[in-house]
Design a protein around this motif. Structure first.
Motif, mmCIF file in Angstrom:
data_model
loop_
_atom_site.group_PDB
_atom_site.id
_atom_site.type_symbol
_atom_site.label_atom_id
_atom_site.label_comp_id
_atom_site.label_asym_id
_atom_site.label_seq_id
_atom_site.Cartn_x
_atom_site.Cartn_y
_atom_site.Cartn_z
ATOM 1 N N THR A 13 -8.007 -3.894 37.007
ATOM 2 C CA THR A 13 -8.176 -4.389 35.771
ATOM 3 C C THR A 13 -8.184 -6.004 36.059
ATOM 4 O OG1 THR A 13 -5.669 -4.393 35.470
ATOM 5 C CG2 THR A 13 -7.043 -2.695 34.420
ATOM 6 N N ALA A 14 -7.415 -6.644 37.012
ATOM 7 C CA ALA A 14 -7.486 -8.187 37.067
ATOM 8 C C ALA A 14 -8.998 -8.214 37.605
ATOM 9 C CB ALA A 14 -6.384 -8.255 38.319
ATOM 10 N N ARG A 15 -9.526 -7.419 38.605
ATOM 11 C CA ARG A 15 -10.934 -7.893 39.184
ATOM 12 C C ARG A 15 -11.865 -7.645 37.949
ATOM 13 N NH1 ARG A 15 -11.552 -4.144 44.087
ATOM 14 N NH2 ARG A 15 -14.045 -4.577 43.884
ATOM 15 N N LEU A 16 -11.594 -6.752 37.105
ATOM 16 C CA LEU A 16 -12.466 -6.597 35.707
ATOM 17 C C LEU A 16 -12.349 -7.766 34.827
ATOM 18 C CD1 LEU A 16 -14.188 -5.351 33.881
ATOM 19 C CD2 LEU A 16 -12.239 -3.918 33.000
ATOM 20 N N GLN A 23 -4.616 0.494 30.377
ATOM 21 C CA GLN A 23 -5.389 0.108 31.568
ATOM 22 C C GLN A 23 -6.441 1.151 32.175
ATOM 23 O OE1 GLN A 23 -2.043 -1.014 34.072
ATOM 24 N NE2 GLN A 23 -2.625 -3.194 34.101
ATOM 25 N N ALA A 24 -5.963 2.357 32.107
ATOM 26 C CA ALA A 24 -6.907 3.534 32.536
ATOM 27 C C ALA A 24 -8.076 3.713 31.585
ATOM 28 C CB ALA A 24 -6.322 5.070 32.631
ATOM 29 N N LEU A 25 -7.740 3.649 30.492
ATOM 30 C CA LEU A 25 -8.848 3.621 29.324
ATOM 31 C C LEU A 25 -9.913 2.340 29.536
ATOM 32 C CD1 LEU A 25 -7.071 5.102 26.028
ATOM 33 C CD2 LEU A 25 -8.781 6.273 27.801
ATOM 34 N N GLU A 26 -9.203 1.355 29.779
ATOM 35 C CA GLU A 26 -10.019 0.105 29.953
ATOM 36 C C GLU A 26 -10.979 0.263 31.061
ATOM 37 O OE1 GLU A 26 -9.545 -4.736 30.697
ATOM 38 O OE2 GLU A 26 -7.790 -3.468 30.643
ATOM 39 N N LEU A 27 -10.349 0.891 32.191
ATOM 40 C CA LEU A 27 -11.444 0.934 33.438
ATOM 41 C C LEU A 27 -12.625 2.069 33.054
ATOM 42 C CD1 LEU A 27 -9.110 0.891 36.340
ATOM 43 C CD2 LEU A 27 -10.702 -1.043 35.563
ATOM 44 N N ALA A 28 -12.113 3.007 32.240
ATOM 45 C CA ALA A 28 -12.995 3.987 31.835
ATOM 46 C C ALA A 28 -14.060 3.592 31.114
ATOM 47 C CB ALA A 28 -12.273 5.335 31.106
ATOM 48 N N GLY A 29 -13.922 2.766 30.479
ATOM 49 C CA GLY A 29 -14.980 1.946 29.601
ATOM 50 C C GLY A 29 -15.713 0.975 30.061
ATOM 51 N N ALA A 30 -15.555 0.480 31.298
ATOM 52 C CA ALA A 30 -16.001 -0.467 32.452
ATOM 53 C C ALA A 30 -16.729 0.221 33.363
ATOM 54 C CB ALA A 30 -15.114 -1.441 32.680
ATOM 55 N N SER A 31 -17.112 1.550 33.325
ATOM 56 C CA SER A 31 -17.610 2.323 34.267
ATOM 57 C C SER A 31 -19.142 1.496 34.741
ATOM 58 C CB SER A 31 -18.114 3.736 33.840
ATOM 59 O OG SER A 31 -19.189 3.562 32.805
ATOM 60 N N ARG A 32 -19.896 0.925 33.830
ATOM 61 C CA ARG A 32 -21.046 0.245 34.334
ATOM 62 C C ARG A 32 -20.706 -0.854 35.159
ATOM 63 N NH1 ARG A 32 -24.651 -0.558 28.896
ATOM 64 N NH2 ARG A 32 -24.829 1.777 28.282
ATOM 65 N N TRP A 33 -19.387 -1.444 35.289
ATOM 66 C CA TRP A 33 -19.326 -2.350 36.129
ATOM 67 C C TRP A 33 -18.616 -1.876 37.514
ATOM 68 C CZ3 TRP A 33 -13.985 -3.326 37.787
ATOM 69 C CH2 TRP A 33 -13.818 -4.351 38.695
ATOM 70 N N TRP A 34 -17.537 -1.157 37.479
ATOM 71 C CA TRP A 34 -17.087 -0.614 38.648
ATOM 72 C C TRP A 34 -17.866 0.289 39.362
ATOM 73 C CZ3 TRP A 34 -16.523 4.615 38.393
ATOM 74 C CH2 TRP A 34 -16.237 5.006 37.453
ATOM 75 N N PRO A 41 -8.578 -5.766 26.860
ATOM 76 C CA PRO A 41 -8.738 -4.741 25.762
ATOM 77 C C PRO A 41 -7.337 -3.860 25.561
ATOM 78 C CG PRO A 41 -10.495 -4.235 27.599
ATOM 79 C CD PRO A 41 -9.447 -5.443 28.030
ATOM 80 N N ARG A 42 -7.106 -3.959 24.323
ATOM 81 C CA ARG A 42 -5.974 -3.180 23.760
ATOM 82 C C ARG A 42 -6.486 -1.977 23.113
ATOM 83 N NH1 ARG A 42 -1.185 -3.101 25.777
ATOM 84 N NH2 ARG A 42 -0.003 -3.103 23.609
ATOM 85 N N HIS A 43 -6.567 -0.977 23.766
ATOM 86 C CA HIS A 43 -7.050 0.438 22.928
ATOM 87 C C HIS A 43 -6.281 1.003 21.896
ATOM 88 C CE1 HIS A 43 -10.060 0.124 26.383
ATOM 89 N NE2 HIS A 43 -8.885 -0.178 27.157
ATOM 90 N N ARG A 44 -6.624 0.523 20.853
ATOM 91 C CA ARG A 44 -6.103 1.234 19.776
ATOM 92 C C ARG A 44 -7.152 1.796 18.784
ATOM 93 N NH1 ARG A 44 -1.170 2.092 21.347
ATOM 94 N NH2 ARG A 44 0.071 0.221 21.938
ATOM 95 N N PRO A 45 -7.180 2.938 18.237
ATOM 96 C CA PRO A 45 -8.375 3.528 17.843
ATOM 97 C C PRO A 45 -8.465 3.016 16.274
ATOM 98 C CG PRO A 45 -6.496 5.123 17.821
ATOM 99 C CD PRO A 45 -6.126 3.921 18.672
ATOM 100 N N ALA A 46 -9.674 2.850 15.779
ATOM 101 C CA ALA A 46 -10.022 2.367 14.310
ATOM 102 C C ALA A 46 -9.838 3.583 13.495
ATOM 103 C CB ALA A 46 -11.425 1.826 14.172
ATOM 104 N N CYS A 47 -9.827 4.783 14.091
ATOM 105 C CA CYS A 47 -9.717 5.954 13.176
ATOM 106 C C CYS A 47 -8.379 6.528 12.885
ATOM 107 C CB CYS A 47 -10.579 7.019 13.794
ATOM 108 S SG CYS A 47 -10.114 7.681 15.386
ATOM 109 N N ASP A 48 -7.342 5.763 13.475
ATOM 110 C CA ASP A 48 -5.905 6.418 13.506
ATOM 111 C C ASP A 48 -5.031 5.052 13.431
ATOM 112 O OD1 ASP A 48 -3.640 7.739 13.635
ATOM 113 O OD2 ASP A 48 -3.978 8.674 15.601
ATOM 114 N N THR A 49 -4.079 5.250 12.076
ATOM 115 C CA THR A 49 -3.231 4.431 11.987
ATOM 116 C C THR A 49 -1.776 4.674 12.627
ATOM 117 O OG1 THR A 49 -2.532 5.375 9.888
ATOM 118 C CG2 THR A 49 -4.277 3.775 9.677
ATOM 119 N N ALA A 50 -1.776 5.654 13.394
ATOM 120 C CA ALA A 50 -0.380 5.947 14.012
ATOM 121 C C ALA A 50 -0.176 5.230 15.360
ATOM 122 C CB ALA A 50 -0.305 7.384 14.357
#
Length: 329
Positions: free
Chosen positions: A95-98, A143-154, A108-117
């Motif tokens: 994530t530091a490299r990203l 952090q794992a979800l952040e990297l999963a969303g950056a697959s085009r980079w890594w 990124p702070r992965h909080r869903p827009a479809c869920d208020t919990a």
């Protein structure tokens, strides 16, 4: 900084990378994203295992009833703590490299827009929300979800294969370390009689899924799981219930998954009698014993057909040389 890569073969599987300069092919990249998603799911359970909140209050069942070990367990699972630290080091590094690669964006702070919990989901649109990273330190799952969303980079990083290999290895260790209770099968109440007065044990019987025998936790009586299931089905075979409930009972106690469409097919062929429509579920009502007999009949027919096909194939092999001689003549 790693040097740019010019080879056109995937560094993980060796297949071509579709003509681009990516270190991983599309298949390996997709698998890596799914691995990171799995890591995000297992990470919270690993944190629970580290603090022994999963079993520190559970009684020790390895010895006689009421037995307690002389040595109290540590309040921390050291093996799980070491795994947690290894996952944190790996994710912090990547994530530091990203963030160095994308300095114009906040972490990124992965909080869903479809869920208020305040929980995460698997929707791609929900993983694009960015909040101030100073509000709280990111969790392993985030952090794992952040990297999963950056697959085009890594996927273009020369050591991307090391990321996926290490993540999969750690994920296997996490699955072994996390204490998840085995799937259990409920087998009713123990009917062991203590004396001539008819006093029954009446303790709840449960067995790990797949085990042939189980022992009563109170009186120690041993039960055959399959025989016990048969006895329980015999007791309730006269009950008439809605189709979804009957299917659930057959699936749980016979271990056979039956779709509702199969019951409708049996009904249309006059092989299964329906007892009206349930008012609440609007589903057909069936007798448990009738459905059970249809299942056993189909299983016997399938076994006979398989045996016939095996015998036919064996006969063809036995007469093969004779047929060849006839054809040659």
């Amino acid at each position: 900084m790693p040097k740019p890569r010019t080879a056109l073969n995937c560094t993980l599987c060796g297949k071509p990378t579709a003509g681009d300069t990516g270190a991983l092919c599309g298949t390996c990249t997709t698998g890596g994203v799914r691995t990171l998603w799995s890591l995000a799911v297992w990470a919270p359970q690993l944190a629970t295992t580290v603090t022994r909140r999963d079993r520190i209050n559970h009684p020790d069942t390895s010895g006689p009833a009421g037995h307690r070990p002389d040595e109290q367990p540590l309040p921390v699972n050291l093996h799980a703590a070491n795994l947690h630290a290894a996952v944190r080091r790996l994710l912090n590094n990547w994530t530091a490299r990203l963030h160095t690669h994308r300095p114009h964006t906040l972490a990124p702070r992965h909080r869903p827009a479809c869920d208020t919990a305040q929980t995460w989901c698997a929707h791609p649109s929900c993983r694009t929300l960015y909040l101030d990273p100073a509000t709280a330190a990111p969790t392993l799952a985030e952090q794992a979800l952040e990297l999963a969303g950056a697959s085009r980079w890594w996927r273009h990083e020369p050591d991307a294969a090391d990321l996926l290999h290490t993540t999969r290895r750690l994920l296997d260790h996490i699955r072994d370390a996390v204490d998840i209770p085995p799937a259990m099968v409920t087998l009713g109440r123990c009917d062991y009689t203590y004396d001539d007065h008819g006093d029954r044990c009446n303790a709840e019987l449960r067995a790990p899924k797949g085990h042939p025998f189980t022992t009563c936790p109170l009186c120690g009586a041993v039960y055959d799981v399959e025989r016990r299931r048969t006895q329980l089905l015999d007791r309730i075979e006269g009950h008439i219930l809605p189709a979804p409930v009957v299917v659930g009972i057959i699936t749980a106690w016979m271990g056979i998954d039956i779709p509702l469409s199969t019951l409708r097919t049996w009904k249309d062929r006059d092989q299964l009698e329906s007892y009206g429509i349930d008012r609440e579920t609007r589903a057909n009502r069936y007798r448990i014993g009738d459905v059970r007999r249809c299942v056993l009949r189909d299983l016997n027919d399938a076994a006979k057909q398989a045996a016939t096909e095996r015998n036919t194939g064996q006969n063809d092999q036995d007469h093969g040389p004779e047929v060849d001689k006839v054809l040659a003549a």
